[in-house]
Scaffold this motif. Structure first.
Motif, PDB file in Angstrom:
ATOM      1  N   ASP A  26    -120.482 -10.555  17.232  1.00  0.00           N
ATOM      2  CA  ASP A  26    -118.972 -10.582  17.257  1.00  0.00           C
ATOM      3  C   ASP A  26    -118.809 -12.076  17.706  1.00  0.00           C
ATOM      4  N   LEU A  27    -119.040 -13.025  16.947  1.00  0.00           N
ATOM      5  CA  LEU A  27    -118.846 -14.374  16.968  1.00  0.00           C
ATOM      6  C   LEU A  27    -117.586 -14.956  17.354  1.00  0.00           C
ATOM      7  N   ALA A  28    -117.538 -15.743  18.724  1.00  0.00           N
ATOM      8  CA  ALA A  28    -116.145 -16.224  19.208  1.00  0.00           C
ATOM      9  C   ALA A  28    -115.859 -17.502  18.008  1.00  0.00           C
ATOM     10  N   PRO A  29    -114.795 -17.859  18.023  1.00  0.00           N
ATOM     11  CA  PRO A  29    -114.324 -19.101  17.328  1.00  0.00           C
ATOM     12  C   PRO A  29    -114.848 -20.099  17.874  1.00  0.00           C
ATOM     13  N   GLU A  30    -115.358 -21.103  16.955  1.00  0.00           N
ATOM     14  CA  GLU A  30    -116.072 -22.203  17.233  1.00  0.00           C
ATOM     15  C   GLU A  30    -117.787 -21.994  17.766  1.00  0.00           C
ATOM     16  N   MET A  31    -118.074 -20.811  17.699  1.00  0.00           N
ATOM     17  CA  MET A  31    -119.274 -20.391  18.270  1.00  0.00           C
ATOM     18  C   MET A  31    -120.244 -20.765  16.870  1.00  0.00           C
ATOM     19  N   VAL A  32    -120.161 -20.705  15.738  1.00  0.00           N
ATOM     20  CA  VAL A  32    -120.817 -21.233  14.523  1.00  0.00           C
ATOM     21  C   VAL A  32    -121.342 -22.660  14.791  1.00  0.00           C
ATOM     22  N   TYR A  48    -134.937 -18.073  18.013  1.00  0.00           N
ATOM     23  CA  TYR A  48    -133.528 -17.329  17.771  1.00  0.00           C
ATOM     24  C   TYR A  48    -133.513 -16.288  16.744  1.00  0.00           C
ATOM     25  N   TYR A  49    -133.122 -15.234  16.831  1.00  0.00           N
ATOM     26  CA  TYR A  49    -133.256 -14.172  15.864  1.00  0.00           C
ATOM     27  C   TYR A  49    -131.704 -13.510  15.914  1.00  0.00           C
ATOM     28  N   MET A  50    -131.247 -13.332  14.600  1.00  0.00           N
ATOM     29  CA  MET A  50    -130.082 -12.826  14.095  1.00  0.00           C
ATOM     30  C   MET A  50    -130.036 -11.813  13.100  1.00  0.00           C
ATOM     31  N   ALA A  51    -129.458 -10.860  13.319  1.00  0.00           N
ATOM     32  CA  ALA A  51    -129.154  -9.886  12.107  1.00  0.00           C
ATOM     33  C   ALA A  51    -128.077  -9.161  11.864  1.00  0.00           C
ATOM     34  N   THR A  52    -127.666  -8.876  10.352  1.00  0.00           N
ATOM     35  CA  THR A  52    -126.648  -8.026  10.236  1.00  0.00           C
ATOM     36  C   THR A  52    -127.084  -7.209   9.061  1.00  0.00           C
ATOM     37  N   ALA A  53    -126.294  -6.413   8.354  1.00  0.00           N
ATOM     38  CA  ALA A  53    -126.651  -5.416   7.288  1.00  0.00           C
ATOM     39  C   ALA A  53    -125.581  -5.373   6.316  1.00  0.00           C
ATOM     40  N   ASP A  54    -125.646  -4.546   5.131  1.00  0.00           N
ATOM     41  CA  ASP A  54    -124.897  -4.699   4.226  1.00  0.00           C
ATOM     42  C   ASP A  54    -123.534  -3.690   4.341  1.00  0.00           C
ATOM     43  N   ALA A  55    -123.845  -2.854   5.404  1.00  0.00           N
ATOM     44  CA  ALA A  55    -122.655  -1.943   5.702  1.00  0.00           C
ATOM     45  C   ALA A  55    -122.202  -2.165   7.193  1.00  0.00           C
ATOM     46  N   ASP A  56    -122.585  -3.439   7.597  1.00  0.00           N
ATOM     47  CA  ASP A  56    -122.089  -4.056   8.952  1.00  0.00           C
ATOM     48  C   ASP A  56    -120.397  -4.047   8.908  1.00  0.00           C
ATOM     49  N   LYS A  86    -117.173  -5.603   8.399  1.00  0.00           N
ATOM     50  CA  LYS A  86    -117.142  -6.612   7.434  1.00  0.00           C
ATOM     51  C   LYS A  86    -116.699  -8.074   7.898  1.00  0.00           C
ATOM     52  N   ALA A  87    -115.664  -7.867   8.741  1.00  0.00           N
ATOM     53  CA  ALA A  87    -115.257  -9.128   9.440  1.00  0.00           C
ATOM     54  C   ALA A  87    -116.539  -9.773  10.276  1.00  0.00           C
ATOM     55  N   LEU A  88    -117.235  -9.219  10.757  1.00  0.00           N
ATOM     56  CA  LEU A  88    -118.479  -9.668  11.539  1.00  0.00           C
ATOM     57  C   LEU A  88    -119.497 -10.205  10.748  1.00  0.00           C
ATOM     58  N   ARG A  89    -119.649  -9.385   9.565  1.00  0.00           N
ATOM     59  CA  ARG A  89    -120.697  -9.617   8.609  1.00  0.00           C
ATOM     60  C   ARG A  89    -120.568 -11.252   7.996  1.00  0.00           C
ATOM     61  N   ASN A  90    -119.347 -11.278   7.500  1.00  0.00           N
ATOM     62  CA  ASN A  90    -118.848 -12.672   6.916  1.00  0.00           C
ATOM     63  C   ASN A  90    -119.103 -13.595   7.664  1.00  0.00           C
ATOM     64  N   THR A  91    -118.922 -13.664   8.868  1.00  0.00           N
ATOM     65  CA  THR A  91    -118.978 -14.748   9.884  1.00  0.00           C
ATOM     66  C   THR A  91    -120.328 -14.849  10.173  1.00  0.00           C
TER      67      THR A  91
END
Length: 382
Positions: A169-175, A191-199, A201-206
């Motif tokens: 759940d990334l904070a603003p400016e974190m990217v 550095y490993y990061m993961a999301t999923a198709d049914a994550d 939606k707001a988190l997945r987009n970021t």
């Protein structure tokens, strides 16, 4: 499919019960109170031994500790990854405060700043003082916790060498901050990061946006991996992401497999023995601890040496095995193999006979030693 991954997770948790689990409470000046910890030690943990173990810190230890600890215990059992010390921090009633950040700077503030300092200034020293933890540290987080782990990257000397960020759940400016920081790292970092198709939606987009930016980074010190799982949601992706992340982080540590044997060992410019030495030196460099010689790698290097008719490699390998396993049949077997290749069948036979009095290994037992004896005796008659 969801039921399948749930079953795998339950199996790992059950397996984890065989490892040493410890529950402790740490007094924290930074948090002005106590914090409960879950600690898993390796099965073969010896507080008197010289060796140290990678340290894995798990945020949201109330629910994330068991899947992480179970995966580590399972993969370490098969020697795919090193034994690790796993520490889970319980945050069931405090996570919102622990992971809080300032609304203007988007950096840890108030209780979030206290928790940040607790982990860095109290928890890590406490674990390193009481357990045999190495300097290779991994940190694992999920959603808010996955955002929080990034703040440790922004120190002049990051506290961790590997980061597992599960549906952050990334904070603003974190990217943007992540891209800038990871671009200038001077130490080998995973550095490993993961999301999923049914994550969510707001988190997945970021997260997808973040991945697009991180993929543009050109820094040889950064080892970045991203997964976008199908048929998984915000919670089930955890069970799939953890083993994938561990595989990436400890890829170099893994035993020599068929692919590595064909593509790297056989094509290596130096000798097979030189390849083995470099592999183990690289492991020590990357992870900060010495890997114990394993039988799988001995077999691979022996096969490559024989295929290349490299007697010098066979001799060096046999001496190395004898040094590391003096009471095992391995020492007699590989020294006998060397003498056989050299054409000294009498010495080979003596080695195989002597091996019958030693301890069997994973692959070498009395039947194999007897077989080698009879083959050598038959060859001596010709």
């Amino acid at each position: 499919m969801k039921n399948f991954y749930t079953l795998i997770l339950l199996c790992l948790v059950a397996l984890n019960l065989q490892a040493q689990a410890i529950y402790e409470t740490i007094d924290s000046y930074k948090l002005d109170g106590k914090r409960e910890l879950k600690i898993q030690l390796p099965r073969n943990y010896d507080s008197e031994a010289k060796r140290t173990y990678p340290l894995v810190i798990v945020l949201d230890g109330d629910y994330l500790f068991e899947p992480v600890a179970g995966n580590i215990d399972y993969q370490a059992y098969w020697e795919d990854i090193p034994d690790c010390i796993v520490v889970g921090v319980k945050q069931g009633n405090t996570r919102e405060d622990d992971f809080s950040y300032d609304g203007d700077t988007f950096l840890p503030a108030n209780e979030g700043a206290d928790f940040y300092e607790f982990l860095a200034a109290e928890l890590l020293p406490y674990i390193e003082e009481n357990y045999k933890a190495s300097n290779f540290r991994v940190i694992v987080g999920h959603d808010l916790g996955a955002n929080f782990i990034n703040y440790y990257l922004f120190k002049d000397k990051p506290l961790f060498r590997a980061y597992i960020s599960l549906s952050p759940d990334l904070a603003p400016e974190m990217v943007n901050r992540l891209q800038q920081r990871l671009s200038i790292l001077e130490q080998e970092t995973f550095y490993y990061m993961a999301t999923a198709d049914a994550d969510v939606k707001a988190l997945r987009n970021t997260i997808v946006e973040c991945d697009a930016q991180l993929k543009t980074i050109e820094n040889t010190k950064l080892h970045y991996k991203f997964d976008n799982f199908e048929d998984a949601n915000h919670y089930s992706l955890v069970g799939r992401g953890i083993p994938k992340a561990l595989n990436e982080i400890f890829a170099l540590y893994k035993p020599i497999n068929g692919k590595e044997y064909n593509e790297k060992v056989l094509t290596y410019e130096g000798s097979p023995y030189d390849y083995l030495m470099k592999k183990y030196e690289d492991i020590e460099y990357f992870y900060g601890f010495e890997k114990q010689l394993i039988e799988n790698d001995i077999r691979a290097i022996s096969a490559a040496s024989k295929k290349k008719d490299d007697l010098e490699s066979m001799e060096k390998l046999a001496k190395l095995v004898n040094k590391n396993f003096p009471n095992s049949m391995l020492s007699a077997y590989y020294m006998g193999m060397y003498y056989e290749a050299e054409g000294n069948l009498k010495k080979a036979l003596l080695r195989y006979k002597a091996g019958l009095l030693l301890e069997p290994s994973q692959y070498i037992d009395k039947e194999i030693m007897l077989e080698k004896m009879y083959e050598t005796q038959d060859a001596m008659k010709d």
